[in-house]
Design a protein around this motif. Sequence first.
Motif, PDB file in Angstrom:
ATOM      1  N   LEU A 105       3.292  -7.888   5.125  1.00  0.00           N
ATOM      2  CA  LEU A 105       3.744  -6.546   4.762  1.00  0.00           C
ATOM      3  C   LEU A 105       4.430  -5.884   5.945  1.00  0.00           C
ATOM      4  O   LEU A 105       3.901  -5.871   7.056  1.00  0.00           O
TER       5      LEU A 105
ATOM      6  N   LEU B  69      -2.860  -6.227  11.886  1.00  0.00           N
ATOM      7  CA  LEU B  69      -1.614  -5.917  12.574  1.00  0.00           C
ATOM      8  C   LEU B  69      -1.157  -7.106  13.421  1.00  0.00           C
ATOM      9  O   LEU B  69      -1.909  -7.612  14.253  1.00  0.00           O
TER      10      LEU B  69
ATOM     11  N   PHE C 208      -7.682   1.555   1.055  1.00  0.00           N
ATOM     12  CA  PHE C 208      -7.870   1.285   2.472  1.00  0.00           C
ATOM     13  C   PHE C 208      -8.018   2.577   3.259  1.00  0.00           C
ATOM     14  O   PHE C 208      -7.300   3.552   3.019  1.00  0.00           O
TER      15      PHE C 208
ATOM     16  N   GLY D  55      -9.181  -0.751   7.546  1.00  0.00           N
ATOM     17  CA  GLY D  55     -10.418  -1.341   7.073  1.00  0.00           C
ATOM     18  C   GLY D  55     -10.141  -2.458   6.088  1.00  0.00           C
ATOM     19  O   GLY D  55      -8.987  -2.710   5.730  1.00  0.00           O
ATOM     20  N   SER D  56     -11.191  -3.112   5.620  1.00  0.00           N
ATOM     21  CA  SER D  56     -11.022  -4.267   4.734  1.00  0.00           C
ATOM     22  C   SER D  56     -10.897  -3.877   3.262  1.00  0.00           C
ATOM     23  O   SER D  56     -10.637  -4.724   2.433  1.00  0.00           O
TER      24      SER D  56
ATOM     25  N   ARG E 171     -12.498  -2.065  -3.515  1.00  0.00           N
ATOM     26  CA  ARG E 171     -11.818  -2.308  -4.787  1.00  0.00           C
ATOM     27  C   ARG E 171     -12.439  -1.425  -5.846  1.00  0.00           C
ATOM     28  O   ARG E 171     -13.631  -1.530  -6.135  1.00  0.00           O
TER      29      ARG E 171
ATOM     30  N   GLY F 150      -0.033  -6.826  18.215  1.00  0.00           N
ATOM     31  CA  GLY F 150      -1.212  -6.392  17.488  1.00  0.00           C
ATOM     32  C   GLY F 150      -2.348  -7.356  17.732  1.00  0.00           C
ATOM     33  O   GLY F 150      -2.306  -8.188  18.642  1.00  0.00           O
ATOM     34  N   ASP F 151      -3.363  -7.290  16.885  1.00  0.00           N
ATOM     35  CA  ASP F 151      -4.554  -8.136  17.068  1.00  0.00           C
ATOM     36  C   ASP F 151      -4.329  -9.588  16.649  1.00  0.00           C
ATOM     37  O   ASP F 151      -5.119 -10.462  16.990  1.00  0.00           O
TER      38      ASP F 151
ATOM     39  N   TYR G  58       2.238  -6.562   9.158  1.00  0.00           N
ATOM     40  CA  TYR G  58       0.837  -6.836   8.877  1.00  0.00           C
ATOM     41  C   TYR G  58       0.725  -8.129   8.079  1.00  0.00           C
ATOM     42  O   TYR G  58       1.616  -8.477   7.320  1.00  0.00           O
TER      43      TYR G  58
ATOM     44  N   GLY H  47      -6.337 -10.296  -1.255  1.00  0.00           N
ATOM     45  CA  GLY H  47      -7.171  -9.158  -1.633  1.00  0.00           C
ATOM     46  C   GLY H  47      -7.988  -8.571  -0.502  1.00  0.00           C
ATOM     47  O   GLY H  47      -8.939  -7.832  -0.733  1.00  0.00           O
ATOM     48  N   LYS H  48      -7.617  -8.866   0.727  1.00  0.00           N
ATOM     49  CA  LYS H  48      -8.389  -8.393   1.877  1.00  0.00           C
ATOM     50  C   LYS H  48      -7.618  -7.318   2.640  1.00  0.00           C
ATOM     51  O   LYS H  48      -6.614  -6.798   2.184  1.00  0.00           O
ATOM     52  N   GLY H  49      -8.151  -6.974   3.805  1.00  0.00           N
ATOM     53  CA  GLY H  49      -7.563  -5.908   4.613  1.00  0.00           C
ATOM     54  C   GLY H  49      -6.294  -6.336   5.311  1.00  0.00           C
ATOM     55  O   GLY H  49      -5.895  -7.507   5.281  1.00  0.00           O
ATOM     56  N   LEU H  50      -5.646  -5.374   5.956  1.00  0.00           N
ATOM     57  CA  LEU H  50      -4.400  -5.620   6.680  1.00  0.00           C
ATOM     58  C   LEU H  50      -4.700  -5.839   8.159  1.00  0.00           C
ATOM     59  O   LEU H  50      -5.437  -5.058   8.766  1.00  0.00           O
TER      60      LEU H  50
ATOM     61  N   PRO I  76       0.828  -1.212   0.000  1.00  0.00           N
ATOM     62  CA  PRO I  76       0.000   0.000   0.000  1.00  0.00           C
ATOM     63  C   PRO I  76       0.861   1.260   0.000  1.00  0.00           C
ATOM     64  O   PRO I  76       1.966   1.272   0.542  1.00  0.00           O
TER      65      PRO I  76
ATOM     66  N   GLN J 227      -1.832  -9.852   5.199  1.00  0.00           N
ATOM     67  CA  GLN J 227      -2.919  -9.588   4.263  1.00  0.00           C
ATOM     68  C   GLN J 227      -3.295 -10.896   3.580  1.00  0.00           C
ATOM     69  O   GLN J 227      -2.467 -11.505   2.894  1.00  0.00           O
TER      70      GLN J 227
ATOM     71  N   PHE K  86       5.264   1.321   3.135  1.00  0.00           N
ATOM     72  CA  PHE K  86       5.218  -0.137   3.092  1.00  0.00           C
ATOM     73  C   PHE K  86       6.277  -0.714   2.156  1.00  0.00           C
ATOM     74  O   PHE K  86       6.638  -0.109   1.138  1.00  0.00           O
TER      75      PHE K  86
END
Lengths: 112, 111
Positions: free
Chosen positions: B90, B45, A88, A103-104, A107, B58-59, B35, B40-43, A44, B37, B102
């Motif tokens: 990442l 931590l 994001f 966030g998720s 796209r 992190g979580d 992170y 194709g989804k969110g990051l 990112p 990932q 990043f």
Amino acid sequence: QQKVQQSPESLSVPEGGMASLNCTSSDRNFQYFWWYRQHSGEGPKALMSIFSDGDKKEGRFTAHLNKASLHVSLHIRDSQPSDSALYFCAASEGTGGYKVVFGSGTRLLVSP
Amino acid sequence: GGIITQTPKFLIGQEGQKLTLKCQQNFNHDTMYWYRQDSGKGLRLIYYSITENDLQKGDLSEGYDASREKKSSFSLTVTSAQKNEMAVFLCASSMGLDTQYFGPGTRLLVL
């Protein structure tokens, strides 16, 4: 429940059109917000940060923050095919060691 | 400008194996992050470090260890790789709470 929720999950706009992305936080302690963009196969990259209520404009990108409603948005005018990516929203309380929650993602596809 | 380097780019492991991912930054940033990932989804931590020798969970820290050997480097260890696990890890760095930069990621596949 995710603390940072983005909508829509995916968005398609024509080249030259306006793309609008939304982000809502469920944590009232979040005070600092960022928008990041990720092209396929890359890490990112930050687009912009926004820490105060109101609008912030950088080129074709405008972010809007409303802390009272815990809502931040990103608007991309004159969208280009190169804007096609995963976007994001990220947020932080700003205390406790700089933990940032992402966030998720939304796209975005910009079609020529 | 600076750069973040992650090694290796691709990592194929076996179930149960201990795997180490490395990250180097030359921004002279204090804070570094790891992170995960999923496709194709969110990051999410895993660990972060606000200064050399500091570690914060992190979580998603369960199943991982991290080490901030010096200001410029931050390593992540998968303590026991799970079969069929596939994700991108990442690394990022920032000056305090400023914008994060990043790296390109390490792609993990566990057979």
